[in-house]
Design a protein around this motif. Structure first.
Motif, PDB file in Angstrom:
ATOM      1  N   MET A   1      -1.013 -28.772  54.925  1.00 38.39           N
ATOM      2  CA  MET A   1      -0.347 -27.512  54.586  1.00 38.39           C
ATOM      3  C   MET A   1      -0.661 -26.477  55.670  1.00 38.39           C
ATOM      4  O   MET A   1      -1.810 -26.258  56.025  1.00 38.39           O
ATOM      5  N   ALA A   2       0.361 -25.851  56.202  1.00 42.76           N
ATOM      6  CA  ALA A   2       0.185 -24.865  57.261  1.00 42.76           C
ATOM      7  C   ALA A   2      -0.360 -23.565  56.679  1.00 42.76           C
ATOM      8  O   ALA A   2      -0.066 -23.202  55.544  1.00 42.76           O
ATOM      9  N   CYS A   3      -1.134 -22.889  57.478  1.00 43.18           N
ATOM     10  CA  CYS A   3      -1.709 -21.612  57.032  1.00 43.18           C
ATOM     11  C   CYS A   3      -0.692 -20.499  57.255  1.00 43.18           C
ATOM     12  O   CYS A   3      -0.195 -20.311  58.365  1.00 43.18           O
ATOM     13  N   SER A   4      -0.406 -19.739  56.204  1.00 43.61           N
ATOM     14  CA  SER A   4       0.598 -18.670  56.327  1.00 43.61           C
ATOM     15  C   SER A   4       0.086 -17.503  57.151  1.00 43.61           C
ATOM     16  O   SER A   4       0.871 -16.680  57.613  1.00 43.61           O
ATOM     17  N   ASP A   5      -1.224 -17.401  57.321  1.00 38.82           N
ATOM     18  CA  ASP A   5      -1.799 -16.305  58.094  1.00 38.82           C
ATOM     19  C   ASP A   5      -2.232 -16.762  59.479  1.00 38.82           C
ATOM     20  O   ASP A   5      -3.028 -16.091  60.141  1.00 38.82           O
ATOM     21  N   TYR A   6      -1.717 -17.884  59.932  1.00 32.09           N
ATOM     22  CA  TYR A   6      -2.156 -18.458  61.208  1.00 32.09           C
ATOM     23  C   TYR A   6      -2.106 -17.458  62.354  1.00 32.09           C
ATOM     24  O   TYR A   6      -3.091 -17.308  63.082  1.00 32.09           O
ATOM     25  N   GLU A   7      -0.986 -16.771  62.539  1.00 27.66           N
ATOM     26  CA  GLU A   7      -0.831 -15.858  63.678  1.00 27.66           C
ATOM     27  C   GLU A   7      -1.868 -14.734  63.635  1.00 27.66           C
ATOM     28  O   GLU A   7      -2.430 -14.357  64.658  1.00 27.66           O
ATOM     29  N   LYS A   8      -2.128 -14.233  62.444  1.00 21.38           N
ATOM     30  CA  LYS A   8      -3.129 -13.171  62.280  1.00 21.38           C
ATOM     31  C   LYS A   8      -4.531 -13.736  62.519  1.00 21.38           C
ATOM     32  O   LYS A   8      -5.358 -13.126  63.202  1.00 21.38           O
ATOM     33  N   ASN A   9      -4.795 -14.906  61.963  1.00 20.12           N
ATOM     34  CA  ASN A   9      -6.126 -15.506  62.090  1.00 20.12           C
ATOM     35  C   ASN A   9      -6.474 -15.843  63.539  1.00 20.12           C
ATOM     36  O   ASN A   9      -7.591 -15.605  63.991  1.00 20.12           O
ATOM     37  N   ILE A  10      -5.530 -16.394  64.260  1.00 17.62           N
ATOM     38  CA  ILE A  10      -5.817 -16.890  65.607  1.00 17.62           C
ATOM     39  C   ILE A  10      -6.173 -15.744  66.558  1.00 17.62           C
ATOM     40  O   ILE A  10      -6.941 -15.931  67.502  1.00 17.62           O
ATOM     41  N   THR A  11      -5.665 -14.556  66.276  1.00 16.78           N
ATOM     42  CA  THR A  11      -5.974 -13.423  67.156  1.00 16.78           C
ATOM     43  C   THR A  11      -7.416 -12.938  66.992  1.00 16.78           C
ATOM     44  O   THR A  11      -7.965 -12.312  67.898  1.00 16.78           O
ATOM     45  N   SER A  12      -8.031 -13.230  65.857  1.00 15.47           N
ATOM     46  CA  SER A  12      -9.410 -12.782  65.652  1.00 15.47           C
ATOM     47  C   SER A  12     -10.420 -13.933  65.687  1.00 15.47           C
ATOM     48  O   SER A  12     -11.612 -13.718  65.485  1.00 15.47           O
ATOM     49  N   CYS A  13      -9.949 -15.145  65.966  1.00 14.22           N
ATOM     50  CA  CYS A  13     -10.848 -16.310  66.002  1.00 14.22           C
ATOM     51  C   CYS A  13     -11.657 -16.301  67.308  1.00 14.22           C
ATOM     52  O   CYS A  13     -11.097 -16.240  68.395  1.00 14.22           O
ATOM     53  N   ASN A  14     -12.974 -16.357  67.178  1.00 13.54           N
ATOM     54  CA  ASN A  14     -13.836 -16.344  68.370  1.00 13.54           C
ATOM     55  C   ASN A  14     -14.310 -17.740  68.766  1.00 13.54           C
ATOM     56  O   ASN A  14     -15.166 -17.885  69.641  1.00 13.54           O
TER      57      ASN A  14
ATOM     58  N   THR B   1     -14.805 -21.107  70.574  1.00 13.03           N
ATOM     59  CA  THR B   1     -14.536 -21.606  71.932  1.00 13.03           C
ATOM     60  C   THR B   1     -14.503 -23.133  71.991  1.00 13.03           C
ATOM     61  O   THR B   1     -14.372 -23.691  73.078  1.00 13.03           O
ATOM     62  N   TYR B   2     -14.635 -23.786  70.839  1.00  7.37           N
ATOM     63  CA  TYR B   2     -14.610 -25.250  70.842  1.00  7.37           C
ATOM     64  C   TYR B   2     -13.177 -25.713  71.112  1.00  7.37           C
ATOM     65  O   TYR B   2     -12.260 -25.387  70.362  1.00  7.37           O
ATOM     66  N   PRO B   3     -12.970 -26.467  72.185  1.00  7.81           N
ATOM     67  CA  PRO B   3     -11.599 -26.827  72.557  1.00  7.81           C
ATOM     68  C   PRO B   3     -10.976 -27.925  71.692  1.00  7.81           C
ATOM     69  O   PRO B   3     -11.659 -28.852  71.262  1.00  7.81           O
ATOM     70  N   GLY B   4      -9.697 -27.778  71.444  1.00  3.56           N
ATOM     71  CA  GLY B   4      -8.930 -28.846  70.804  1.00  3.56           C
ATOM     72  C   GLY B   4      -9.108 -28.997  69.313  1.00  3.56           C
ATOM     73  O   GLY B   4      -8.635 -29.992  68.741  1.00  3.56           O
ATOM     74  N   CYS B   5      -9.747 -28.048  68.655  1.00  2.00           N
ATOM     75  CA  CYS B   5      -9.948 -28.191  67.210  1.00  2.00           C
ATOM     76  C   CYS B   5      -8.640 -27.925  66.463  1.00  2.00           C
ATOM     77  O   CYS B   5      -8.046 -26.858  66.642  1.00  2.00           O
ATOM     78  N   PRO B   6      -8.205 -28.858  65.615  1.00  5.57           N
ATOM     79  CA  PRO B   6      -6.951 -28.667  64.880  1.00  5.57           C
ATOM     80  C   PRO B   6      -7.050 -27.636  63.763  1.00  5.57           C
ATOM     81  O   PRO B   6      -6.032 -27.242  63.196  1.00  5.57           O
ATOM     82  N   ARG B   7      -8.270 -27.191  63.437  1.00  4.34           N
ATOM     83  CA  ARG B   7      -8.450 -26.216  62.351  1.00  4.34           C
ATOM     84  C   ARG B   7      -8.446 -24.774  62.840  1.00  4.34           C
ATOM     85  O   ARG B   7      -8.472 -23.843  62.038  1.00  4.34           O
ATOM     86  N   LYS B   8      -8.376 -24.579  64.146  1.00  5.87           N
ATOM     87  CA  LYS B   8      -8.405 -23.221  64.693  1.00  5.87           C
ATOM     88  C   LYS B   8      -7.231 -22.407  64.147  1.00  5.87           C
ATOM     89  O   LYS B   8      -6.079 -22.827  64.228  1.00  5.87           O
ATOM     90  N   GLY B   9      -7.522 -21.269  63.574  1.00  2.80           N
ATOM     91  CA  GLY B   9      -6.481 -20.416  62.991  1.00  2.80           C
ATOM     92  C   GLY B   9      -6.195 -20.720  61.526  1.00  2.80           C
ATOM     93  O   GLY B   9      -5.492 -19.973  60.865  1.00  2.80           O
ATOM     94  N   SER B  10      -6.727 -21.824  61.034  1.00  2.31           N
ATOM     95  CA  SER B  10      -6.585 -22.172  59.616  1.00  2.31           C
ATOM     96  C   SER B  10      -7.958 -22.003  58.977  1.00  2.31           C
ATOM     97  O   SER B  10      -8.733 -22.966  58.842  1.00  2.31           O
ATOM     98  N   CYS B  11      -8.264 -20.773  58.609  1.00  2.00           N
ATOM     99  CA  CYS B  11      -9.631 -20.422  58.188  1.00  2.00           C
ATOM    100  C   CYS B  11     -10.107 -21.212  56.972  1.00  2.00           C
ATOM    101  O   CYS B  11     -11.288 -21.566  56.898  1.00  2.00           O
TER     102      CYS B  11
END
Ligand code: SF4
Length: 64
Positions: A1-14, A16-26
């Motif tokens: 299930m896609a995160c509806s707040d992805y765009e908002k979340n990704i801008t504040s995600c700090n 640095t682990y590369p390639g994680c599929p959970r980035k932006g899906s808090c």
């Protein structure tokens, strides 16, 4: 299930682990780390986050 707040979340995600599929899906990120007795990147300062040590021990040590 896609995160509806992805765009908002990704801008504040700090994270640095590369390639994680959970980035932006808090919810997925938090679930993943709590299941491993860890905390997500955003629980740590940017400096500590870069160690990729997400343990409770590191959290306590870095907040003394
Ligand atoms: S904190 Fe962990 S689960 Fe969350 S985006 Fe970073 S590597 Fe992925």
């Amino acid at each position: 299930m896609a995160c509806s707040d992805y765009e908002k979340n990704i801008t504040s995600c700090n994270c640095t682990y590369p390639g994680c599929p959970r980035k932006g899906s808090c919810c997925a990120c938090l679930r993943h780390h709590l299941s491993r007795n860890e905390l997500p990147a955003c629980a740590f300062s940017n400096t500590v986050e870069r160690t990729w040590d997400r343990s409770f021990t590191k959290f306590i040590e870095s907040n003394k």
